[in-house]
Enzyme design. Structure first.
Site, PDB file in Angstrom:
ATOM      1  CG  ASP A 206       5.027   3.703  -2.577  1.00 59.70           C
ATOM      2  OD1 ASP A 206       4.548   4.645  -3.233  1.00 59.70           O
ATOM      3  OD2 ASP A 206       4.656   2.522  -2.699  1.00 59.70           O
TER       4      ASP A 206
ATOM      5  CB  ALA B 210       7.358  -0.241  -2.719  1.00 55.98           C
ATOM      6  CB  ALA B 211      11.182   2.191  -6.596  1.00 52.82           C
TER       7      ALA B 211
ATOM      8  CD  GLU C 196      -2.653   2.761  -3.304  1.00 45.79           C
ATOM      9  OE1 GLU C 196      -2.298   2.121  -4.295  1.00 45.79           O
ATOM     10  OE2 GLU C 196      -2.257   2.467  -2.148  1.00 45.79           O
TER      11      GLU C 196
ATOM     12  N   GLY D 155       0.880  -1.181   0.000  1.00 45.49           N
ATOM     13  CA  GLY D 155       0.000   0.000   0.000  1.00 45.49           C
ATOM     14  C   GLY D 155       0.904   1.214   0.000  1.00 45.49           C
ATOM     15  CE  LYS D 156       0.110   3.783  -5.767  1.00 46.47           C
ATOM     16  NZ  LYS D 156       1.145   2.871  -6.273  1.00 46.47           N
TER      17      LYS D 156
ATOM     18  CB  SER E 272      11.817  -3.963  -1.531  1.00 44.65           C
ATOM     19  OG  SER E 272      10.980  -2.822  -1.579  1.00 44.65           O
TER      20      SER E 272
ATOM     21  CG  ASP F 158       9.543  -6.118  -7.274  1.00 45.73           C
ATOM     22  OD1 ASP F 158       8.910  -5.222  -7.849  1.00 45.73           O
ATOM     23  OD2 ASP F 158       9.013  -6.898  -6.452  1.00 45.73           O
TER      24      ASP F 158
ATOM     25  N   GLY G  44      12.370   7.477 -12.718  1.00 49.02           N
ATOM     26  CA  GLY G  44      12.857   6.096 -12.680  1.00 49.02           C
ATOM     27  C   GLY G  44      14.369   6.047 -12.532  1.00 49.02           C
TER      28      GLY G  44
ATOM     29  N   GLY H 113      16.741   9.237 -12.502  1.00 49.36           N
ATOM     30  CA  GLY H 113      16.920  10.109 -11.348  1.00 49.36           C
ATOM     31  C   GLY H 113      15.713  10.965 -11.024  1.00 49.36           C
TER      32      GLY H 113
HETATM   33  O1  RIB Z   1       3.417   1.631  -4.916  1.00 51.28           O
HETATM   34  C1  RIB Z   1       3.359   0.241  -4.704  1.00 51.28           C
HETATM   35  C2  RIB Z   1       2.098  -0.113  -3.999  1.00 51.28           C
HETATM   36  O2  RIB Z   1       1.004   0.164  -4.836  1.00 51.28           O
HETATM   37  C3  RIB Z   1       1.953  -1.575  -3.654  1.00 51.28           C
HETATM   38  O3  RIB Z   1       2.510  -1.903  -2.406  1.00 51.28           O
HETATM   39  C4  RIB Z   1       0.450  -1.810  -3.750  1.00 51.28           C
HETATM   40  O4  RIB Z   1      -0.151  -2.143  -2.551  1.00 51.28           O
HETATM   41  C5  RIB Z   1      -0.116  -0.539  -4.363  1.00 51.28           C
HETATM   42  O5  RIB Z   1      -0.710   0.253  -3.424  1.00 51.28           O
END
Ligand code: RIB
Length: 309
Positions: A254, A251-252, A141, A40-41, A292, A248, A224, A227
């Protein structure tokens, strides 16, 4: 001194598959691996901020179900303050179905569940805690009316930074833009919000200027592995990406926002972006969302041995 950070946002259980190639329309493919990880973000930003050194809370909702309990259980040892997470009766915990291919690219479908039950009352009931925060972090979200209300309320406090990651994209009213200290769109989001097409590096300025003209103080345009482009009234600077072997990218973005907020003091914008840039790159070397996210020591060690590209 540690920054006090409050994330108002989503908590999901991520249902992940690892596939060689993402399936196309009408296509069935075999996956290599299936795993569940909290995400989740909102939660990703909060765990990132906490691991990278911020004193962090998350205000959000989960369902009173198996996944909700599992998320709380897994957060117990995370260092994150969890007392503002509420369990909503008769509601399912938010979920995300994520497919990741062999290059680390993904597709994500989110089922909001309890996240959609976060209300304006939940914000107002907890407004006292907002006073002691250095930064409030938001994404979209949760219901956008709640996001906008939180921004309005926080703005009245004056001394708190308001950081919005405008994802998933929704129209943002002009009076909200004016109240943002920092916005962190990626290229796609910036294009959708501004209506501009970004074809090359010159367009980074143009698309960032859109947000500055709307009244946002600082734009961190995330590009991405290329930068982050930083723009405010004094600075226009590309902080180059950090080279890693990415497995992967979930979530990068976030991770970047959370790590940034843990460092940002109001007068160290570039330094905080550089720190967050390393954190985000590192996060792409591990699979999953919360799983991660690196801690402060990992980020400093990595930074010590790495140069920006
Ligand atoms: O940004 C990644 C997130 O987007 C994931 O963890 C997923 O839950 C969605 O909210």
């Amino acid at each position: 001194m540690e920054n006090n950070i409050l994330v108002v946002g989503s908590l999901n259980m991520d249902l992940n598959t690892k596939v060689k190639t993402l399936p196309g329309k009408g296509e069935t493919v075999f996956g290599e691996h299936f795993y569940t990880v909290p995400g989740g973000k909102g939660l990703n930003q909060a765990v990132s901020a906490s691991r990278s050194g911020g004193n962090t809370w998350i205000l959000g909702k989960i369902g009173n179900d198996y996944y909700g309990k599992l998320i709380l259980e897994q957060l117990e040892k995370s260092g994150l303050n969890t007392e503002l997470i509420k369990m909503e009766e008769n509601t399912e915990t938010g979920k995300a179905v994520i497919n990741v291919d062999e290059r680390g690219n993904n597709t994500i479908v989110v089922i909001p569940g309890a996240n959609s039950k976060l209300s304006i009352k939940d914000i107002d009931d907890n407004i006292k805690i907002f006073n002691k925060m250095d930064s409030i972090l938001l994404q979209i979200e949760i219901p956008k009316t709640v996001v906008f209300h939180t921004i309005e309320k926080t703005y009245d406090l004056k001394q708190t930074n308001i950081i919005l990651d405008p994802t998933p994209v929704t129209e943002i009213p002009d009076n909200i833009y004016k109240k943002l200290d920092i916005i962190t769109p990626n290229l796609t989001e910036a294009e959708q919000l501004s209506g501009y097409k970004v074809k090359n590096q010159n367009d980074y300025k143009k698309v960032s200027r859109f947000f500055i003209n709307k009244g946002v103080k600082n734009v961190l345009l995330t590009i991405g592995d290329k930068g982050v482009f930083v723009k405010n009234k004094d600075i226009e600077q590309l902080i180059k990406g950090v080279k890693v072997k990415s497995t992967d990218s979930t979530a990068a973005g976030d991770c970047f926002v959370g790590a940034f907020a843990s460092r940002y003091t109001g007068n160290n914008l570039i330094e905080a972006v550089e720190f967050a840039n390393y954190a985000a790159a590192l996060s792409t070397t591990k699979k999953g969302a919360v799983s991660s996210l690196p801690n402060k020591i990992e980020i400093f060690n990595f930074r010590g041995g790495q140069q920006n590209e």
